[in-house]
Design a protein around this motif. Structure first.
Motif: not given
Length: 252
Positions: A104-113
């Motif tokens: 798993d990799s955390p998605i740290k912003s809406e842009e990265y989402l």
């Protein structure tokens, strides 16, 4: 030695990958893929997890989830056990179907989402299977449906990101605003090396680490450089890719 805790996400969004044990294929046919989607539908809501996007490849699956209560470990375990039980019974297979630990990799912003959604929908195209808009086993087509019509993903987050199907298509057709590469801790855990490295190579070169030998030198070197910048040692890159030590050193 106990496992280190998984990374946290400030947004609650994660990119999750489940892989076949030893690289084995997970799906014998469409029936298996449909079964897995039904398992996701049944299990994720029980853990208050929203499925944002998905893509089923041959020997691995990509999921983007919203996990506000940090319950993904229990959910992924339940999904793996349910699918493996069905798979083993149908195929006469004995043993693990999935690798022991999901990645798993955390998605740290809406842009990265947004870039993560683009990344997994483009995965079949980068792998040479089909154009992203022709591949039937991803959530791409569900992004073009009305909220009530989506069978495998819930719509609250997606409707907020993409008010219309056209706004989603604009993302897919535009130039990425930033390169998407699943993140991890600064020091790569040995048990996660395969998943972490494979995700990096896939994002840079569009192939598996062991396939770097057969692609262009320029693209191969770019993938090697990226692995090294992400903290992998020369020895780790060698174990991951099967490339010779001098090829790795010369690339760097």
């Amino acid at each position: 030695m106990p496992r280190k805790p998984r990374s946290k996400s400030p947004t609650g969004y994660f990119h999750v990958t489940l892989r076949g044990n030893g690289g084995q294929l997970l799906f014998d046919g469409d029936e298996d893929r449909i079964a897995l989607l039904h398992i996701l539908d049944a299990i994720l809501p029980k853990h208050n997890i929203e499925l944002i996007a998905w893509c089923l490849m041959g020997n691995h699956i990509h999921l983007i989830i919203d996990d506000p209560d940090d319950r993904k470990s229990d959910a992924m375990h339940a999904i793996a056990v349910s699918f493996a039980g069905r798979y083993n019974a149908r195929m006469g297979h004995i043993g693990h179907v999935f690798q022991e630990r999901f990645w798993d990799s955390p998605i740290k912003s809406e842009e990265y989402l947004l870039e993560a959604i683009r990344y997994i929908h483009l995965n079949p195209q980068k792998a040479g299977l089909a154009a992203y808009d022709e591949y039937p086993w991803s959530s791409h087509r569900e992004y073009l449906m009305s909220t009530r019509s989506r069978p495998h993903i819930t719509g609250s987050v997606i409707d907020a990101l993409f008010p219309t199907p056209r706004s989603y298509l604009q993302l897919m057709e535009s130039t990425p605003s930033l390169p998407y590469r699943p993140s991890a801790t600064a020091k790569v855990r040995e048990e996660d090396l395969c998943e972490f490295g494979a995700a990096i190579v896939q994002s840079v070169a569009g192939c598996a680490p062991t396939e770097l030998k057969s692609i262009s030198k320029a693209l191969r070197n770019e993938a090697i450089l990226t692995l090294r910048k992400e903290g992998l040692t020369i020895k780790q890159v060698q174990l991951l890719t099967g490339l010779g030590i001098w090829i790795i050193k010369n690339a760097a």
